[in-house]
Motif scaffolding. Structure first.
Motif, PDB file in Angstrom:
ATOM      1  N   GLY A  83       0.780  -1.197  -0.183  1.00  0.00           N
ATOM      2  CA  GLY A  83       0.173  -0.098  -0.112  1.00  0.00           C
ATOM      3  C   GLY A  83       0.828   1.253   0.076  1.00  0.00           C
ATOM      4  N   MET A  84       1.920   1.103   0.747  1.00  0.00           N
ATOM      5  CA  MET A  84       2.992   2.429   0.526  1.00  0.00           C
ATOM      6  C   MET A  84       3.250   2.444  -0.831  1.00  0.00           C
ATOM      7  SD  MET A  84       6.794   2.712   2.341  1.00  0.00           S
ATOM      8  CE  MET A  84       6.463   3.971   3.727  1.00  0.00           C
ATOM      9  N   ILE A  85       3.700   1.338  -1.719  1.00  0.00           N
ATOM     10  CA  ILE A  85       4.161   1.552  -2.874  1.00  0.00           C
ATOM     11  C   ILE A  85       3.047   2.245  -3.750  1.00  0.00           C
ATOM     12  CG2 ILE A  85       4.880   0.376  -5.080  1.00  0.00           C
ATOM     13  CD1 ILE A  85       6.154  -1.694  -2.839  1.00  0.00           C
ATOM     14  N   MET A  86       1.864   1.880  -3.602  1.00  0.00           N
ATOM     15  CA  MET A  86       0.657   2.122  -4.148  1.00  0.00           C
ATOM     16  C   MET A  86       0.452   3.737  -4.158  1.00  0.00           C
ATOM     17  SD  MET A  86      -0.687  -0.075  -6.168  1.00  0.00           S
ATOM     18  CE  MET A  86      -2.102   0.255  -6.614  1.00  0.00           C
ATOM     19  N   LEU A  87       0.643   4.355  -3.014  1.00  0.00           N
ATOM     20  CA  LEU A  87       0.735   5.747  -2.583  1.00  0.00           C
ATOM     21  C   LEU A  87       1.808   6.754  -2.824  1.00  0.00           C
ATOM     22  CD1 LEU A  87      -1.414   5.486   0.691  1.00  0.00           C
ATOM     23  CD2 LEU A  87      -2.036   6.307  -1.280  1.00  0.00           C
ATOM     24  N   ALA A  88       2.782   5.975  -3.321  1.00  0.00           N
ATOM     25  CA  ALA A  88       3.921   6.748  -3.660  1.00  0.00           C
ATOM     26  C   ALA A  88       3.672   7.437  -5.026  1.00  0.00           C
ATOM     27  CB  ALA A  88       5.292   5.759  -3.673  1.00  0.00           C
ATOM     28  N   ASP A  89       4.273   8.643  -5.374  1.00  0.00           N
ATOM     29  CA  ASP A  89       4.311   9.284  -6.558  1.00  0.00           C
ATOM     30  C   ASP A  89       5.115   8.282  -7.600  1.00  0.00           C
ATOM     31  OD1 ASP A  89       2.416  11.071  -5.762  1.00  0.00           O
ATOM     32  OD2 ASP A  89       3.755  12.609  -5.822  1.00  0.00           O
ATOM     33  N   ALA A 141       9.475  -5.751   2.381  1.00  0.00           N
ATOM     34  CA  ALA A 141       9.152  -4.586   2.494  1.00  0.00           C
ATOM     35  C   ALA A 141       9.898  -3.368   1.737  1.00  0.00           C
ATOM     36  CB  ALA A 141       9.445  -4.110   4.178  1.00  0.00           C
ATOM     37  N   PRO A 142       9.089  -2.404   1.390  1.00  0.00           N
ATOM     38  CA  PRO A 142      10.014  -1.206   0.807  1.00  0.00           C
ATOM     39  C   PRO A 142      10.463  -0.325   1.743  1.00  0.00           C
ATOM     40  CG  PRO A 142       7.197  -0.770   1.029  1.00  0.00           C
ATOM     41  CD  PRO A 142       7.839  -2.155   1.385  1.00  0.00           C
ATOM     42  N   TRP A 143      11.093   0.571   1.339  1.00  0.00           N
ATOM     43  CA  TRP A 143      11.688   1.672   2.077  1.00  0.00           C
ATOM     44  C   TRP A 143      11.502   2.921   1.141  1.00  0.00           C
ATOM     45  CZ3 TRP A 143      16.828  -0.734   2.771  1.00  0.00           C
ATOM     46  CH2 TRP A 143      17.728  -0.273   1.767  1.00  0.00           C
ATOM     47  N   VAL A 144      11.467   4.317   1.702  1.00  0.00           N
ATOM     48  CA  VAL A 144      11.363   5.510   1.082  1.00  0.00           C
ATOM     49  C   VAL A 144      12.830   5.930   0.826  1.00  0.00           C
ATOM     50  CG1 VAL A 144      10.540   7.655   1.338  1.00  0.00           C
ATOM     51  CG2 VAL A 144       9.127   5.990   2.256  1.00  0.00           C
ATOM     52  N   GLU A 145      13.197   5.953  -0.475  1.00  0.00           N
ATOM     53  CA  GLU A 145      14.377   6.540  -0.906  1.00  0.00           C
ATOM     54  C   GLU A 145      14.510   7.907  -0.595  1.00  0.00           C
ATOM     55  OE1 GLU A 145      17.171   5.231  -2.569  1.00  0.00           O
ATOM     56  OE2 GLU A 145      16.597   3.275  -1.955  1.00  0.00           O
ATOM     57  N   SER A 146      13.462   8.910  -0.962  1.00  0.00           N
ATOM     58  CA  SER A 146      13.635  10.403  -0.647  1.00  0.00           C
ATOM     59  C   SER A 146      11.964  10.917  -0.539  1.00  0.00           C
ATOM     60  CB  SER A 146      14.171  10.868  -1.850  1.00  0.00           C
ATOM     61  OG  SER A 146      13.622  10.637  -3.222  1.00  0.00           O
TER      62      SER A 146
END
Length: 196
Positions: A83-89, A141-146
């Motif tokens: 879901g985090m990936i889906m909400l990422a621009d 899990a993903p992480w946020v790069e920036s």
């Protein structure tokens, strides 16, 4: 609004666990599979699962554009893991043709913490969640790069953001729905109440 109606995108992933966690946090939870069900909720959870499959199913079910439109209109949404990936621009390493709903000004890296057999748990201090550390379950899990300037980082592991918020949108790399601790869902339920 004491008892907001919060949907869980029920195409794939940890749907039942999120429904139970939302109920535990004081929301009325319901699965969402169609555009008319999406129109009837005050907030939406996008569960963990497999982001490529989720995108394809959202497209097949005619939900991708309605999801994007509701998020643009200010619908509170919370995404865990996929879901985090889906909400990422933006996705740093998308599968061929993979698209997102977008809304959070961030770039994410899929499977950043490794494969299934490298799953782990970690105690996290999450800004906005009182009562001590949250147990984070990380599975492919993903992480946020920036992130952009308007994105607030709520928790980090090894310098990488693993929980973020931008306006009415919340995202975590981890799965709080698997722990029996409803505080992250409580935070999101409070966000939904504040938006209405």
């Amino acid at each position: 609004m004491s008892n907001p109606h919060i949907g869980v995108l029920a195409l794939q992933g940890d749907v039942r666990e999120h429904l139970a966690a939302l109920d535990g946090a004081g929301a009325t939870a319901r699965p969402v599979r169609r555009a008319e069900e999406l129109a009837a909720v005050h907030g939406l959870v996008i569960p963990g699962g497999e982001s490529t499959t989720m995108y394809k199913l959202a497209h097949v079910f005619g939900l991708l554009e309605p999801l994007r439109e509701r998020v643009r209109e200010g619908l509170p949404a919370y995404g865990s893991c996929a879901g985090m990936i889906m909400l990422a621009d933006k996705i740093l390493d998308p599968r061929s043709g993979q698209e997102t709903i977008g809304g959070i000004d961030m770039i994410v890296r899929r499977n950043a913490f490794g494969r299934q057999n490298e799953s782990f748990e970690a105690a996290l201090d999450v800004t906005g969640v009182a009562g001590g550390p949250v147990q984070g379950v990380f599975i492919r899990a993903p992480w946020v790069e920036s992130t952009g300037a308007d994105v607030e980082t709520l928790a980090r592991i090894d310098g990488h953001p693993v929980a973020v918020r931008q306006g009415n949108l919340l995202a975590t790399s981890f799965h709080p729905e698997l722990t029996g601790d409803h505080r992250v869902h409580g935070l999101f339920t409070a966000m939904v109440r504040a938006a209405h």
